[in-house]
Design an enzyme around this catalytic site. Structure first.
Site, mmCIF file in Angstrom:
data_model
loop_
_atom_site.group_PDB
_atom_site.id
_atom_site.type_symbol
_atom_site.label_atom_id
_atom_site.label_comp_id
_atom_site.label_asym_id
_atom_site.label_seq_id
_atom_site.Cartn_x
_atom_site.Cartn_y
_atom_site.Cartn_z
ATOM 1 N N ASN A 144 0.812 -1.224 0.000
ATOM 2 C CA ASN A 144 0.000 0.000 0.000
ATOM 3 C C ASN A 144 0.847 1.277 0.000
ATOM 4 O O ASN A 144 0.537 2.240 -0.701
ATOM 5 C CB ASN A 144 -0.972 -0.003 1.184
ATOM 6 C CG ASN A 144 -0.278 -0.050 2.521
ATOM 7 O OD1 ASN A 144 0.749 -0.707 2.688
ATOM 8 N ND2 ASN A 144 -0.840 0.636 3.502
ATOM 9 N N ALA A 221 -2.134 -12.336 9.821
ATOM 10 C CA ALA A 221 -1.893 -13.753 9.537
ATOM 11 C C ALA A 221 -0.445 -13.993 9.136
ATOM 12 O O ALA A 221 0.208 -14.925 9.627
ATOM 13 C CB ALA A 221 -2.838 -14.232 8.444
ATOM 14 N N THR A 222 0.082 -13.163 8.251
ATOM 15 C CA THR A 222 1.475 -13.332 7.826
ATOM 16 C C THR A 222 2.428 -12.948 8.945
ATOM 17 O O THR A 222 3.482 -13.573 9.117
ATOM 18 C CB THR A 222 1.754 -12.503 6.573
ATOM 19 O OG1 THR A 222 0.823 -12.860 5.552
ATOM 20 C CG2 THR A 222 3.157 -12.756 6.063
ATOM 21 N N GLU A 240 4.602 -4.626 12.271
ATOM 22 C CA GLU A 240 3.524 -3.636 12.184
ATOM 23 C C GLU A 240 2.434 -4.274 11.357
ATOM 24 O O GLU A 240 2.582 -4.476 10.158
ATOM 25 C CB GLU A 240 4.045 -2.339 11.541
ATOM 26 C CG GLU A 240 3.115 -1.157 11.765
ATOM 27 C CD GLU A 240 2.129 -0.961 10.639
ATOM 28 O OE1 GLU A 240 0.961 -1.412 10.801
ATOM 29 O OE2 GLU A 240 2.508 -0.393 9.621
ATOM 30 N N CYS A 274 -2.950 1.442 6.742
ATOM 31 C CA CYS A 274 -3.098 0.625 7.949
ATOM 32 C C CYS A 274 -3.720 1.414 9.088
ATOM 33 O O CYS A 274 -4.459 0.865 9.902
ATOM 34 C CB CYS A 274 -1.747 0.049 8.367
ATOM 35 S SG CYS A 274 -0.465 1.302 8.651
ATOM 36 N N GLY A 444 0.526 -5.440 16.371
ATOM 37 C CA GLY A 444 1.964 -5.378 16.187
ATOM 38 C C GLY A 444 2.789 -5.656 17.416
ATOM 39 O O GLY A 444 2.280 -5.790 18.532
ATOM 40 N N GLU A 448 8.186 1.636 15.460
ATOM 41 C CA GLU A 448 9.063 2.197 14.452
ATOM 42 C C GLU A 448 9.095 3.706 14.639
ATOM 43 O O GLU A 448 8.222 4.289 15.267
ATOM 44 C CB GLU A 448 8.562 1.827 13.051
ATOM 45 C CG GLU A 448 8.566 0.309 12.820
ATOM 46 C CD GLU A 448 8.175 -0.087 11.408
ATOM 47 O OE1 GLU A 448 9.062 -0.501 10.643
ATOM 48 O OE2 GLU A 448 6.980 0.010 11.088
#
Length: 467
Positions: A144, A221-222, A240, A274, A444, A448
């Site tokens: 994105n 999920a990832t 994140e 996000c 998360g 960052e």
């Protein structure tokens, strides 16, 4: 089209096979990206490992190289931005702005100090806390905002003295490969390596023995898979992940003024942010007015070819996400929701979805409970602030949230009750390189940006010095 190649050890490398990259505005081909093999990845990791000692040893040289890298990106912003628009679909002005944002992030970290801390001193000894680079960092960026979110990893990792192997999303690899070549002109060979490929490449990176840290931005999920893979080798992680950011409107708002801010946040980048607003909670007596105001803005938004100056919203960035957004809208309509604006796909080529505002929606509907990541906004009425706060905090997401009110202090008190990593009052979004950003719960692990983000790319060494 441009010829794109992997960047390994400062050199371009072609691969036996390539990946087609689709232009989401047309459905046609934006270009072809190299498909990294396991051997290519091994070479990229080895190059980063070889480059690490000398890069870590000279802080002044790192700062200067990063400043030169930022300047080179600024000069190449229009070229790289055009590539980004062709593969991602965001309006060209926003894509060029993203490249400038990368330069800004790198420049910020180039100037950020990472001082030693003296925690004890007497006539016999001094105890210092020293921040040391970790080694090789594997960075995995999403589709994105592929460039700016990559820079959130690259800039602090490189400033701290680490070397990096970066993987972009298979949906948007081209602009990252182009950015990598520009950065390579300012950085020593092997300090930054860029590899592109499918989802299996990310899995190879997270299980590879060389990296000491994985920095990942993407889905929950990832992110779970990355964390599990990293745990086997006790790699450090920064994750994140997704968000389902609520905006709570209080009963004293100016509807028109608030509608401008809420709409801008919810629909920026066609809702593919996000930390954009994903659901709006409105006092019942103001609900109809807010719905009407948001629908009016949705109907007036200019959706179309992202290369045209007048375009405000481009397409959804890829086919799987396009189908997911349409499925969520269809599901909500089947459950009794009403689309007061939009409600489906636009005619013509590409992955265009009409900006959609939904009423007659409730918690429990997937379009409210899940992250839509597209140009669709459910507007939910409430009657009791304490009750709606419990509903908002009942989500397993906790990335961001906002409260809107004519009384900023009242809004701030309410916002502090939200279980999220970032909270805004009378705005939503607007991220800065010096402000920490991260999520709680499923959104998360770690943060960052700012000195906190920089520190996360270091190991602490406690140095005891006898005098």
């Amino acid at each position: 089209m441009t010829d794109f190649a992997l960047l390994i050890g400062g050199e371009r490398r072609s691969t036996p096979t390539t990946l087609d990259v689709v232009n989401p505005a047309t459905g046609g081909l934006a270009g072809q990206a190299p498909n990294c093999t396991r051997a290519d990845l091994d070479d990229a990791m080895a190059a980063a490992q070889r480059a690490f000692p000398s890069w870590a040893a000279d802080e002044d040289a790192r700062r200067q190289a990063l400043r030169e890298a930022a300047a080179a990106l600024t000069a190449a912003a229009t070229r790289i931005g055009t590539i980004l628009t062709s593969e991602n679909g965001k309006p060209l002005a926003r894509a060029v702005e993203e490249v400038h944002g990368v330069a800004h992030w790198i420049g910020y970290f180039a100037g950020l100090d990472l001082p030693r801390e003296t925690i004890y001193s007497d006539a016999t000894k001094v105890i210092e806390v020293v921040r040391r680079p970790m080694g090789v960092v594997a960075a995995i960026a999403p589709w994105n905002y592929p460039l700016i979110l990559a820079s959130w990893k690259l800039a602090p990792a490189l400033r701290a003295g680490n070397t990096v192997v970066l993987k972009p999303s298979p949906f948007t690899p081209l602009s990252t490969l182009a950015m990598g070549e520009v950065l390579a002109g300012a950085l020593p060979p092997g300090v930054l390596n860029v590899v592109s490929g499918g989802d299996e490449l990310g899995a190879w990176m997270s299980t590879h023995p060389v990296p000491r840290k994985i920095s990942f931005t993407g889905s929950v999920a990832t992110g779970r898979k990355v964390a599990l893979s990293a745990a086997a080798d006790l790699k450090r992680v920064t994750l994140e992940l997704g968000g389902n950011d609520p905006a709570i409107l209080l009963d004293d708002i100016d509807v028109d003024k608030v509608a401008d801010g809420v709409f801008a946040s919810a629909f920026q980048n066609s809702g593919q942010v996000c930390v954009s607003i994903k659901r709006v909670y409105v006092p019942a007596r103001l609900h109809a007015d807010v719905v009407e105001a948001l629908a009016d803005r949705a109907k007036r938004a200019v959706v179309g070819d992202p290369m045209l100056e007048q375009t405000q919203l481009g397409p959804v960035s890829n086919a799987p996400q396009y189908r997911r957004v349409l499925d969520l809208i269809e599901d909500s309509l089947g459950r009794g929701a009403v689309a007061v604006a939009g409600g489906g796909a636009l005619d013509g080529p590409g992955y265009f979805v009409a900006p959609t505002v939904l009423r007659d929606v409730t918690d429990g509907m997937p379009v409210v409970d899940e992250e839509q990541f597209g140009p669709v906004l459910p507007v939910v009425p409430y009657t009791d602030l304490d009750e709606v706060m419990a509903r908002v905090n009942g989500s397993m997401y906790g990335l961001g949230g906002s409260v809107w009110s004519a009384d900023p202090e009242r809004a701030a008190t309410t916002a502090e009750r939200m279980e999220c990593g970032s909270a805004w009052i009378n705005s939503h979004g607007g991220l800065l390189p010096f402000a920490p950003f991260g999520g709680v719960k499923w959104s998360g692990v770690g943060v960052e940006n700012g000195p906190w983000g920089l520190a996360s790319y270091t190991d602490i060494q406690t140095l005891h010095r006898a005098l």
